[in-house]
Design a protein around this motif. Structure first.
Motif, short mmCIF file in Angstrom:
data_model
loop_
_atom_site.label_atom_id
_atom_site.label_comp_id
_atom_site.label_asym_id
_atom_site.label_seq_id
_atom_site.Cartn_x
_atom_site.Cartn_y
_atom_site.Cartn_z
N SER A 290 0.82 -1.22 0.00
CA SER A 290 0.00 0.00 0.00
C SER A 290 0.86 1.26 0.00
N PHE A 291 2.16 1.10 0.00
CA PHE A 291 3.06 2.26 0.09
C PHE A 291 3.76 2.45 -1.25
N ASN A 292 3.72 3.65 -1.78
CA ASN A 292 4.30 3.95 -3.08
C ASN A 292 5.53 4.82 -2.90
N SER A 293 6.70 4.19 -2.85
CA SER A 293 7.93 4.94 -2.64
C SER A 293 8.28 5.80 -3.85
N LEU A 294 7.84 5.38 -5.05
CA LEU A 294 8.11 6.16 -6.26
C LEU A 294 7.41 7.52 -6.18
N GLU A 295 6.19 7.54 -5.69
CA GLU A 295 5.47 8.81 -5.55
C GLU A 295 6.15 9.70 -4.52
N ASP A 296 6.68 9.11 -3.47
CA ASP A 296 7.40 9.90 -2.47
C ASP A 296 8.62 10.57 -3.09
N GLU A 297 9.31 9.85 -3.95
CA GLU A 297 10.49 10.42 -4.60
C GLU A 297 10.08 11.52 -5.57
N LYS A 298 8.97 11.34 -6.26
CA LYS A 298 8.48 12.36 -7.19
C LYS A 298 8.15 13.66 -6.45
N ILE A 299 7.45 13.55 -5.31
CA ILE A 299 7.07 14.76 -4.60
C ILE A 299 8.30 15.47 -4.06
N LYS A 300 9.32 14.73 -3.66
CA LYS A 300 10.56 15.35 -3.20
C LYS A 300 11.22 16.12 -4.33
N GLN A 301 11.19 15.57 -5.55
CA GLN A 301 11.80 16.24 -6.70
C GLN A 301 11.02 17.51 -7.05
N LEU A 302 9.71 17.46 -6.94
CA LEU A 302 8.89 18.64 -7.20
C LEU A 302 9.16 19.74 -6.17
N LEU A 303 9.28 19.35 -4.92
CA LEU A 303 9.59 20.32 -3.87
C LEU A 303 10.96 20.93 -4.08
N LEU A 304 11.90 20.12 -4.53
CA LEU A 304 13.25 20.61 -4.79
C LEU A 304 13.23 21.67 -5.89
N PHE A 305 12.45 21.44 -6.96
CA PHE A 305 12.36 22.41 -8.05
C PHE A 305 11.75 23.72 -7.55
N ILE A 306 10.67 23.61 -6.78
CA ILE A 306 10.01 24.82 -6.28
C ILE A 306 10.95 25.57 -5.34
N GLN A 307 11.67 24.84 -4.50
CA GLN A 307 12.61 25.48 -3.58
C GLN A 307 13.64 26.31 -4.32
N ALA A 308 14.05 25.84 -5.50
CA ALA A 308 15.07 26.54 -6.28
C ALA A 308 14.50 27.73 -7.04
N HIS A 309 13.18 27.77 -7.26
CA HIS A 309 12.60 28.79 -8.14
C HIS A 309 11.43 29.57 -7.54
N PHE A 310 11.17 29.42 -6.23
CA PHE A 310 9.93 30.01 -5.69
C PHE A 310 9.93 31.54 -5.71
N THR A 311 11.07 32.17 -5.83
CA THR A 311 11.09 33.64 -5.89
C THR A 311 10.79 34.15 -7.29
N GLU A 312 10.70 33.23 -8.27
CA GLU A 312 10.43 33.60 -9.65
C GLU A 312 8.95 33.40 -9.97
N LYS A 313 8.55 33.80 -11.16
CA LYS A 313 7.20 33.53 -11.63
C LYS A 313 7.18 32.13 -12.22
N ILE A 314 6.65 31.17 -11.48
CA ILE A 314 6.62 29.79 -11.96
C ILE A 314 5.18 29.30 -12.03
N THR A 315 4.93 28.44 -13.00
CA THR A 315 3.60 27.89 -13.22
C THR A 315 3.59 26.41 -12.86
N VAL A 316 2.40 25.86 -12.74
CA VAL A 316 2.27 24.43 -12.47
C VAL A 316 2.88 23.62 -13.61
N GLY A 317 2.74 24.14 -14.84
CA GLY A 317 3.33 23.46 -15.98
C GLY A 317 4.84 23.37 -15.86
N MET A 318 5.48 24.43 -15.39
CA MET A 318 6.93 24.43 -15.20
C MET A 318 7.32 23.45 -14.10
N ILE A 319 6.53 23.39 -13.03
CA ILE A 319 6.82 22.47 -11.93
C ILE A 319 6.70 21.03 -12.40
#
Length: 303
Positions: free
Chosen positions: A190-219
């Motif tokens: 019942s545990f999806n480790s792949l999804e956990d890794e995906k969300i970490k990668q998405l958070l990493l991208f946002i952390q690097a660009h949150f001061t910019e104008k970013i869209t969901v498509g870019m994320i």
């Protein structure tokens, strides 16, 4: 005993834990609530195992797959590498959270030792064991919590041989932690480790660009996945939208600048990606019920 007022996070939302002695990787933290719990504690993770105890107040804990509310006298175990988020449910002056951290070397010695391979690594590798809430009203949990407090007292007083006694107590506690990890094996499907890794990668991208104008498509394109999948991951794992997470990061950074710099509100609004002082002021007041300037006064930046 360490006292701190904010998290030290790197670009991957990883918290840096400070040890009082680099020869013993154990840390006892007593946060200053007047600074630390002004708002939610953002999503973060650390390599260390964490044992938390709430002596005053109430808090909500979230991980990718779990959520719980702790009250006075309750505690929690957070596994190494688990992404988690804390939300105070009462005013900052009414929260007292104590945390004890240690890494595998504290109990197992060198990496790859018999103790590491047999007892520590199996817990760390059980990614579905993200956290375990401990309730003071539960007799079994109460015994565990009492031992945690015994360890905290040793870490506070630091008398002769306290290191040996600390290690003994946490070795005893670890037998229970290990049993939790083994009992989660049956829930592996019942545990999806792949999804956990995906969300970490998405958070990493946002952390690097949150001061910019970013869209969901870019994320979404950072992995890449579809925008719909991006929304689903955020909603299922963090119970927020990508935009809400971006706003929380901007607000966190703005708070740090308001507290620790003499920059003006407009400059801070532009630097953190809010775009205008009026929009920033409106959101800040919605979140914290005071204006940015009032917060600066409370922090002693302006008189």
């Amino acid at each position: 005993m360490e006292r701190f007022s904010h998290l030290h996070l790197d670009g991957q939302q990883k918290e840096t834990i400070t040890y009082q002695n680099q020869m013993i990787h154990y840390g006892l933290y007593q946060p200053r609530p007047e600074a630390y719990f002004f708002s939610d504690i953002p999503w973060h993770w650390h390599d260390e195992f964490e044992f938390g105890y709430l002596s005053v107040g109430s808090m909500r804990y979230k991980t990718n797959n779990q959520e719980c509310i702790l009250h006075e006298g309750d505690g929690i175990f957070i596994n190494s590498g688990s992404l988690h988020y804390l939300q105070p449910l009462e005013p900052k002056k009414d929260i007292r959270l104590q945390s004890q951290f240690f890494d595998k070397s504290f109990l197992a010695g060198s990496s790859g030792s018999l103790f590491d391979i047999k007892y520590i690594a199996p817990v760390k590798e059980q990614r579905q064991l993200e956290m375990v809430p401990l309730y003071g009203s539960n007799p079994e949990h109460k015994e565990f919590l009492d031992k945690m407090q015994e360890a905290a007292n040793l870490g506070t007083e630091r008398k002769d041989f306290f290191e040996l006694r600390l290690q003994r107590i946490f070795s005893e506690l670890w037998e229970t932690v290990y049993s939790w990890a083994m009992s989660t094996k049956k829930d592996r499907d019942s545990f999806n480790s792949l999804e956990d890794e995906k969300i970490k990668q998405l958070l990493l991208f946002i952390q690097a660009h949150f001061t910019e104008k970013i869209t969901v498509g870019m994320i979404a394109g950072a992995i890449p996945i579809s925008e719909r999948e991006c929304y689903r991951l955020f909603q299922n794992k963090l119970d927020i939208t990508p935009s809400e997470y971006i706003t929380s990061l901007r607000m966190q950074r703005a708070q740090e600048l308001l507290m620790h710099s003499d920059k003006g509100v407009l400059e801070i609004a532009l630097e953190t990606g809010f775009g205008s002082s009026s929009y920033f002021g409106k959101l800040f007041k919605q979140h914290h019920h005071i204006t940015p300037k009032q917060y600066q006064k409370l922090s002693g930046i302006i008189s």
